[in-house]
Design a protein around this motif. Structure first.
Motif, mmCIF file in Angstrom:
data_model
loop_
_atom_site.group_PDB
_atom_site.id
_atom_site.type_symbol
_atom_site.label_atom_id
_atom_site.label_comp_id
_atom_site.label_asym_id
_atom_site.label_seq_id
_atom_site.Cartn_x
_atom_site.Cartn_y
_atom_site.Cartn_z
ATOM 1 N N ASP A 1 0.806 -1.227 0.000
ATOM 2 C CA ASP A 1 0.000 0.000 0.000
ATOM 3 C C ASP A 1 0.836 1.272 0.000
ATOM 4 O O ASP A 1 0.295 2.377 -0.120
ATOM 5 N N ARG A 2 2.156 1.158 0.112
ATOM 6 C CA ARG A 2 3.000 2.354 0.165
ATOM 7 C C ARG A 2 2.959 3.167 -1.120
ATOM 8 O O ARG A 2 3.194 4.375 -1.102
ATOM 9 N N VAL A 3 2.645 2.536 -2.264
ATOM 10 C CA VAL A 3 2.563 3.294 -3.515
ATOM 11 C C VAL A 3 1.414 4.292 -3.461
ATOM 12 O O VAL A 3 1.421 5.299 -4.196
ATOM 13 N N TYR A 4 0.417 4.036 -2.616
ATOM 14 C CA TYR A 4 -0.692 4.971 -2.436
ATOM 15 C C TYR A 4 -0.409 5.947 -1.296
ATOM 16 O O TYR A 4 -0.809 7.111 -1.364
ATOM 17 N N VAL A 5 0.284 5.472 -0.253
ATOM 18 C CA VAL A 5 0.606 6.341 0.877
ATOM 19 C C VAL A 5 1.501 7.493 0.424
ATOM 20 O O VAL A 5 1.391 8.619 0.934
ATOM 21 N N ILE A 6 2.378 7.245 -0.548
ATOM 22 C CA ILE A 6 3.248 8.290 -1.081
ATOM 23 C C ILE A 6 2.444 9.505 -1.530
ATOM 24 O O ILE A 6 2.887 10.651 -1.402
ATOM 25 N N TRP A 7 1.233 9.262 -2.024
ATOM 26 C CA TRP A 7 0.388 10.356 -2.505
ATOM 27 C C TRP A 7 -0.674 10.774 -1.487
ATOM 28 O O TRP A 7 -0.883 11.946 -1.245
ATOM 29 N N PHE A 8 -1.356 9.780 -0.887
ATOM 30 C CA PHE A 8 -2.541 10.076 -0.084
ATOM 31 C C PHE A 8 -2.319 9.998 1.424
ATOM 32 O O PHE A 8 -3.257 10.220 2.188
ATOM 33 N N GLY A 9 -1.110 9.669 1.863
ATOM 34 C CA GLY A 9 -0.853 9.546 3.292
ATOM 35 C C GLY A 9 -1.203 10.820 4.047
ATOM 36 O O GLY A 9 -1.032 11.928 3.547
ATOM 37 N N GLU A 10 -1.712 10.647 5.275
ATOM 38 C CA GLU A 10 -2.051 11.781 6.131
ATOM 39 C C GLU A 10 -1.605 11.445 7.553
ATOM 40 O O GLU A 10 -2.210 10.621 8.226
ATOM 41 N N ARG A 11 -0.556 12.073 8.005
ATOM 42 C CA ARG A 11 0.096 11.749 9.265
ATOM 43 C C ARG A 11 -0.842 11.863 10.470
ATOM 44 O O ARG A 11 -1.470 12.897 10.694
ATOM 45 N N ASP A 12 -0.936 10.771 11.227
ATOM 46 C CA ASP A 12 -1.681 10.755 12.485
ATOM 47 C C ASP A 12 -1.010 9.743 13.411
ATOM 48 O O ASP A 12 -1.210 8.538 13.270
ATOM 49 N N PRO A 13 -0.177 10.220 14.346
ATOM 50 C CA PRO A 13 0.582 9.299 15.216
ATOM 51 C C PRO A 13 -0.290 8.443 16.112
ATOM 52 O O PRO A 13 0.174 7.434 16.651
#
Length: 352
Positions: free
Chosen positions: A134-146
């Motif tokens: 799923d990292r190929v999508y996180v590169i674009w759509f990731g939204e940081r929430d610890p």
């Protein structure tokens, strides 16, 4: 072939011996996208990146006698490339995993090759690769929430950073680094829209080797439209247009798997799109522990994050567009062919 058994110690040894190879797998699994970008290693938590310029100017000869010499300032325009530590905790039955790998190898091998037994390293590598899909999508759509356990909460992706830039005003039509396209992109208008995109690139951006980061459906539409428009031109010897027509081969289509569903295209040199990772320190760990009978737990720590080197219009143009109908058209058309990907140009001057 009989049952192959590996012990906890075998997997622990593989985790230690092949630690560098294993932590590299999630990063290497992104290569279909990051080959269009700049991967920066050794980034743990935060690193400044950006561009530099001075205010020095040439003047007519003799002018320096009438005017005091320029006091040169080195202007650093810096942005923070942040990486965040992600954790992988995967429980697996080692012998079931081995048997699955044996079955896979047997389906592809013959003769003496069947004598080869999958190693503990291969099992761990398979888990690491699957966990990174799923990292190929996180590169674009990731939204940081610890506080979230969602894989998309690991770091802010390029689209998220773009939205923040638009809200903050650093990316705007007034500044020249944003183009808004209201109409739906179709095969009939894709060539005209692409021409508009090129026309809105700054002159400095057009002089550089750039990529147009887009979903696959846009590349398919462009290639189909190009084929139709150039059907009667004798010099057109190939349909798979990697370069955008009319850009002197400076602008290359870069269809990215993770871009599907994005409302943005990004046009930039390779150096602007930064992917940060560690890959060097002991803060990235690989371990195998036995917490339950007959089950092992694969543990991995990994740093990852992205950032634009700069959002200056001389280095970046963001295109905000409508995607819903256009994507549907491309998905439902069986005649859509897949374009070949091109190579990037040289990186402009940068600060790391």
């Amino acid at each position: 072939m009989g049952q192959v058994n590996y012990t906890e110690e075998d997997f622990q040894k593989a985790a230690v011996t092949f630690k560098n190879d294993l932590v590299a797998i999630p990063v290497l699994s992104l290569s279909d996208t990051t080959k269009f970008m700049t991967v920066v290693t050794g980034v743990r938590y935060e690193e400044l990146t950006g561009t530099k310029s001075t205010n020095a100017k040439f003047r007519p000869s003799g002018a320096s006698k009438k005017k005091k010499a320029d006091q040169v300032d080195l202007n650093l325009i810096l942005r923070k490339l942040k990486t965040h530590k992600g954790e992988l905790t995967a429980e697996f039955d080692p012998n079931t995993a081995i048997q699955l790998l044996i079955g896979h190898k047997a389906s592809q091998a013959s003769g003496d090759e069947l004598k080869e037994v999958p190693s503990a390293k291969e099992v761990l590598g398979l888990i690491a690769k699957d966990a990174a899909e799923d990292r190929v999508y996180v590169i674009w759509f990731g939204e940081r929430d610890p506080d979230s356990d969602d894989p998309f909460a690991l770091f802010d992706g390029f689209d998220t950073i773009t939205l923040q830039g638009i809200e903050d005003g650093e990316i705007s039509e007034e500044k020249g680094n944003l183009l808004v396209i209201d109409e739906t992109i179709t095969t009939e208008n894709v060539m005209q829209i692409t021409e508009r995109i090129v026309d809105n690139m700054s002159q400095k951006l057009r002089k550089q080797n750039c990529f147009l980061y887009c979903p696959q459906w846009f590349a398919d539409m462009y290639n189909r439209a190009y084929k139709k428009e150039s059907a009667g031109i004798s010099y057109n010897e190939q349909y798979e247009q990697t370069y955008i027509e009319g850009t002197n081969r400076k602008l290359t289509l870069a269809p990215c798997e993770g871009k599907d569903g994005s409302e943005f295209f990004h046009i930039a040199p390779k150096s602007v799109m930064r992917v940060g990772c560690d890959q060097e320190s002991d803060l990235e760990n690989v371990k195998v522990k036995e917490y339950d009978p007959r089950m092992l737990t694969f543990l991995m720590d990994l740093f990852l994050g992205v950032q634009f080197q700069t959002v200056d219009p001389s280095m970046l143009l963001v295109v905000r567009h409508s995607t819903r109908v256009a994507k549907k058209e491309a998905d439902e058309d069986p005649s859509v062919e897949k374009p070949e990907e091109g190579n990037g140009g040289e990186d402009p001057e940068e600060v790391q």
